[in-house]
Design an enzyme around this catalytic site. Structure first.
Site, PDB file in Angstrom:
ATOM      1  N   CYS A   1      38.802  42.922  46.627  1.00  0.00           N
ATOM      2  CA  CYS A   1      38.363  41.780  45.906  1.00  0.00           C
ATOM      3  C   CYS A   1      36.675  41.973  45.646  1.00  0.00           C
ATOM      4  O   CYS A   1      36.022  42.685  46.438  1.00  0.00           O
ATOM      5  CB  CYS A   1      38.425  40.384  46.439  1.00  0.00           C
ATOM      6  SG  CYS A   1      37.869  39.029  45.619  1.00  0.00           S
TER       7      CYS A   1
ATOM      8  N   TYR B   1      37.423  34.460  38.563  1.00  0.00           N
ATOM      9  CA  TYR B   1      36.966  34.151  37.126  1.00  0.00           C
ATOM     10  C   TYR B   1      36.293  35.233  36.321  1.00  0.00           C
ATOM     11  O   TYR B   1      35.974  36.368  36.895  1.00  0.00           O
ATOM     12  CB  TYR B   1      35.836  32.990  37.249  1.00  0.00           C
ATOM     13  CG  TYR B   1      34.672  33.521  38.022  1.00  0.00           C
ATOM     14  CD1 TYR B   1      33.474  34.032  37.403  1.00  0.00           C
ATOM     15  CD2 TYR B   1      34.446  33.133  39.622  1.00  0.00           C
ATOM     16  CE1 TYR B   1      32.267  34.629  38.238  1.00  0.00           C
ATOM     17  CE2 TYR B   1      33.046  33.561  40.143  1.00  0.00           C
ATOM     18  CZ  TYR B   1      32.254  34.264  39.391  1.00  0.00           C
ATOM     19  OH  TYR B   1      31.275  34.799  40.082  1.00  0.00           O
ATOM     20  N   ALA B   2      36.128  34.902  35.086  1.00  0.00           N
ATOM     21  CA  ALA B   2      35.343  35.867  34.248  1.00  0.00           C
ATOM     22  C   ALA B   2      34.365  34.890  33.661  1.00  0.00           C
ATOM     23  O   ALA B   2      34.815  33.752  32.963  1.00  0.00           O
ATOM     24  CB  ALA B   2      36.227  36.404  33.273  1.00  0.00           C
ATOM     25  N   GLU B   3      33.098  35.265  33.452  1.00  0.00           N
ATOM     26  CA  GLU B   3      31.887  34.235  33.143  1.00  0.00           C
ATOM     27  C   GLU B   3      31.001  34.880  31.986  1.00  0.00           C
ATOM     28  O   GLU B   3      30.965  35.812  32.384  1.00  0.00           O
ATOM     29  CB  GLU B   3      31.247  33.777  34.351  1.00  0.00           C
ATOM     30  CG  GLU B   3      31.627  32.473  35.013  1.00  0.00           C
ATOM     31  CD  GLU B   3      30.794  31.713  36.182  1.00  0.00           C
ATOM     32  OE1 GLU B   3      31.176  30.764  36.799  1.00  0.00           O
ATOM     33  OE2 GLU B   3      29.705  32.626  36.285  1.00  0.00           O
TER      34      GLU B   3
ATOM     35  N   HIS C   1      28.412  37.277  50.162  1.00  0.00           N
ATOM     36  CA  HIS C   1      29.233  37.607  49.196  1.00  0.00           C
ATOM     37  C   HIS C   1      29.328  36.678  47.832  1.00  0.00           C
ATOM     38  O   HIS C   1      29.686  36.817  46.856  1.00  0.00           O
ATOM     39  CB  HIS C   1      30.710  37.930  49.578  1.00  0.00           C
ATOM     40  CG  HIS C   1      31.721  36.927  49.615  1.00  0.00           C
ATOM     41  ND1 HIS C   1      31.285  36.019  50.709  1.00  0.00           N
ATOM     42  CD2 HIS C   1      32.793  36.647  49.106  1.00  0.00           C
ATOM     43  CE1 HIS C   1      32.463  35.042  50.655  1.00  0.00           C
ATOM     44  NE2 HIS C   1      33.393  35.578  49.701  1.00  0.00           N
TER      45      HIS C   1
ATOM     46  N   HIS D   1      35.401  38.789  38.269  1.00  0.00           N
ATOM     47  CA  HIS D   1      35.500  38.511  39.792  1.00  0.00           C
ATOM     48  C   HIS D   1      36.947  38.510  40.027  1.00  0.00           C
ATOM     49  O   HIS D   1      37.609  37.633  39.603  1.00  0.00           O
ATOM     50  CB  HIS D   1      34.851  37.039  40.382  1.00  0.00           C
ATOM     51  CG  HIS D   1      35.007  36.978  41.690  1.00  0.00           C
ATOM     52  ND1 HIS D   1      35.039  35.718  42.526  1.00  0.00           N
ATOM     53  CD2 HIS D   1      35.541  37.796  42.863  1.00  0.00           C
ATOM     54  CE1 HIS D   1      35.486  35.895  43.878  1.00  0.00           C
ATOM     55  NE2 HIS D   1      35.757  36.958  43.868  1.00  0.00           N
TER      56      HIS D   1
ATOM     57  N   GLY E   1      30.839  30.530  49.489  1.00  0.00           N
ATOM     58  CA  GLY E   1      31.247  30.244  50.738  1.00  0.00           C
ATOM     59  C   GLY E   1      31.979  28.639  50.537  1.00  0.00           C
ATOM     60  O   GLY E   1      31.112  27.640  50.089  1.00  0.00           O
TER      61      GLY E   1
ATOM     62  N   ASN F   1      35.669  42.837  50.108  1.00  0.00           N
ATOM     63  CA  ASN F   1      36.958  42.689  51.038  1.00  0.00           C
ATOM     64  C   ASN F   1      37.231  44.180  51.347  1.00  0.00           C
ATOM     65  O   ASN F   1      38.060  44.582  50.647  1.00  0.00           O
ATOM     66  CB  ASN F   1      38.003  42.049  50.493  1.00  0.00           C
ATOM     67  CG  ASN F   1      37.761  40.546  50.839  1.00  0.00           C
ATOM     68  OD1 ASN F   1      36.886  39.834  51.354  1.00  0.00           O
ATOM     69  ND2 ASN F   1      38.788  39.444  50.401  1.00  0.00           N
TER      70      ASN F   1
END
Lengths: 158, 460
Positions: free
Chosen positions: B77, B183-185, B383, B214, B386, B309
């Site tokens: 990920c 997501y895509a931003e 990362h 992401h 959280g 990850n």
């Protein structure tokens, strides 16, 4: 070809599960009058997190089989099989699962289960949350036949 | 984090789970660990390992282990950042159309299927070749590979070690975003802390538009992890590996199970890179259609692509001597310093770009790796934000309309497949990413470079 179902098969069981708090994931808590019922409820609980179950019509069915060397691994593999049923052919989302064979004695425990639902279709079924995997994390199986208490706790990774 | 600990210590708890702090301690007791089991500022409870947990194991020590729990279910990920030469004023008038365009191009959410044509043979090749496959099939540019960890391909990947089940789950999902926190931003450069380093990344000034993706290895990686956990349970019994927690399933690095896992994990990592590459392709198409110019002319280059990850073999200095380590990073991003041989030429002087994804409605950051982090945390940093609230708690405490109104007020367009997710992923459900990043900056394990602010979010 459309499958035919009996009245009995189309009747949905009462809801005996809930979703408990967990920081990143979701903990399923299911119960029933027997361990078998708790297992069935737990399966439905997982599908209930993926979509709104009242949008699911029973149009087709699939059979799955799971084996385990103890109750925990049996539950793990049972849910993993259900998730697999959803994740690829036939992409089945279920509103009802009926365990037809439930062996929890001896070396090899086994479940055979008939799963009722239909192919997941975006547009018809509201998209809930995706279940990545089943985990053994804090898995608890409360199995006390004397007190008639049967409860399952499973964390699913989402 | 403290709430988790408090809850777990409450007497008479039924059903609870292990708090992150205890998990970090359990990891510290695993055989072959070198240095510390590190919890990063965004740490919270996970499966076996905490999320935001880094631990390194000595490969030359025959006792050392590899643990799928130290990688996570969503293998590789990660986050990818694309730049453009557009500015906020170019995008604002067509923001809604662009958000819709991205949403229409990228398959998102539960049960969505990839639109990039794939058959079983293509999948085998993609698993082995990673982004070399994407390049061969014409989905990406050659430069994209340069700006990826491992150049988008783990060489030890062996698709034959992967179960049929994983492949079946993976095939329909390649090129899909997923759900949950993925997501895509569309983002705007909001602040530049390190002008020189930002320049090296092609970020010239405030207001420039970027795209962040992401996502991970989807059902494929989840199944690889699940399969490995089942295998390892058996191996642990055989090899008498004792851990403090049954969830910390692991196997010796040199055992057949350990090696098989590393090879199939590498295949899953390649899957994830191909997945992010496919979405890079779709994003470029969506932009090109909106602005009627080619992605080339929009300068839509990959700034960098990180994995948060993953487990990797790396060389580190331990007690003054170089040592080969297997570094597990779960919810932790590699942050290599300047001059490190494993980072691309373009970033040799700045240090590796580290991409920290925020959450729906909050900022994201680009950091750079530091020498200090190399010593303290084996070149690892945080990362993301959280989680702070559990998903169930978010659903109970937050109102769908409120969250949407707030996003609208902040000027953020949103396209979400699942309404429930809006509450679960609301900024209130997460720790403040700015605090997390500032902590890493102050601790010296990474350095702030760019702050990005979202103007459109596409989610599962």
């Amino acid at each position: 070809m459309a499958e035919e179902f009996t009245e009995d098969e189309l009747t949905l069981p009462p809801c005996k599960y809930e979703y408990l708090d967990h920081t990143a994931d979701v903990q399923l808590h299911a119960w029933g009058d027997s361990l078998k019922e708790a297992f069935q409820q737990c399966g439905i609980a997982m599908f209930g997190y993926m979509t709104e179950l009242d949008s699911v019509e029973i149009k087709q069915s699939s059979e799955i089989e799971a084996i385990g060397h103890d109750l925990e691994s049996l539950l793990f593999h049972f849910l993993d099989e259900l998730l697999f049923l959803f994740s690829c052919e036939p992409f089945l989302i279920c509103s009802k699962v009926t365990i037809t064979e439930f062996v929890t004695e001896g070396e090899e425990m086994r479940i055979k289960c008939k799963c009722y639902g239909e192919e997941f279709r975006i547009g018809k079924h509201p998209q809930g949350t995706e279940v990545k995997a089943i985990t053994y994390s804090a898995m608890q199986i409360v199995n006390i036949p004397e007190k008639n208490t049967f409860e399952l706790f499973v964390i699913i990774d989402i | 984090m403290l709430d988790e600990l408090r809850n777990a210590c409450r007497p008479g708890m039924v059903g609870g789970f292990l708090p992150g702090v205890k998990q970090i301690a359990n990891v510290a007791a695993l055989p072959g660990i070198v240095g510390k089991s590190v919890g990063l500022p965004d740490v919270h409870s996970g499966y076996g390992f905490a999320i935001g947990n880094m631990a390194a194991f000595d490969i030359d020590n025959p006792e050392s282990i590899v643990s799928p729990g130290g990688v996570g279910f969503d293998i590789n990920c990660g986050v990818r950042l694309l730049r453009t030469n557009l500015f906020e004023q170019d995008v604002l008038p067509v923001k809604e159309q662009l958000a819709q365009g991205l949403f229409d191009h990228i398959p998102v959410g539960v049960g969505s299927k990839g639109i990039i044509p794939m058959n079983a043979k293509d999948l085998e090749e993609a698993l082995e070749m990673g982004m070399d496959w994407s390049l061969r099939e014409g989905y990406i540019w050659a430069e994209d590979k340069e700006h990826c960890e491992e150049y988008g391909r783990m060489l030890n990947a062996d698709p034959s070690k992967v179960s049929m089940r994983a492949k079946k789950r993976g095939l329909p999902q390649l090129g899909t975003l997923g759900a949950g926190n993925h997501y895509a931003e569309i983002q705007v450069v909001d602040e530049i802390y390190d002008k020189w380093a930002a320049c090296k990344m092609g970020i010239e000034e405030k207001g420039q538009i970027c795209v962040m993706i992401h996502s991970g290895s989807r059902g494929f990686g989840h199944q690889v992890a699940t399969d490995a956990l089942v295998q390892m349970e058996k191996a642990m019994k055989r090899d008498n590996i004792e851990t403090n927690d049954r969830q910390l399933a692991c196997a010796r690095i040199n055992s057949p199970e350990g090696q098989d896992y590393l090879k199939s994990m590498a295949a899953a990592a390649n899957f994830a890179w191909v997945n992010r590459s496919s979405m890079t392709f779709l994003s470029r198409q969506a932009f090109a259609k909106q602005f009627l110019v080619t992605p080339d002319d929009l300068d839509m280059h990959v700034i960098y692509d990180v994995s948060h990850n993953i487990a990797k073999v790396e060389e580190h200095i331990v007690d003054g001597k170089p040592k080969k380590l297997l570094v597990h990073r779960k919810g932790s991003t590699r942050a290599f310093p300047p001059h490190h041989p494993l980072i691309p030429v373009d970033y040799q002087l700045t240090g590796q770009p580290v991409l920290i994804g925020g959450t729906m409605g909050t900022c994201s950051y680009v950091l750079t790796g530091t020498e200090h982090g190399m010593l303290e945390t084996f070149g690892s940093t945080c990362h993301g934000a959280g989680r702070a609230l559990s998903r169930a708690k978010s659903r109970r405490n937050l109102d769908y309309q409120d969250v949407l109104r707030k996003l609208e007020y902040l000027g953020i367009s949103i396209r979400v497949a699942s309404p429930k997710l809006v509450m679960e992923e609301a900024p209130e459900s997460y720790k403040n990413v700015t605090d997390v990043v500032n902590t890493c900056h102050a601790a010296g394990i990474s350095k702030k470079c760019i702050k990005l602010r979202p103007i459109a979010v596409i989610k599962g």
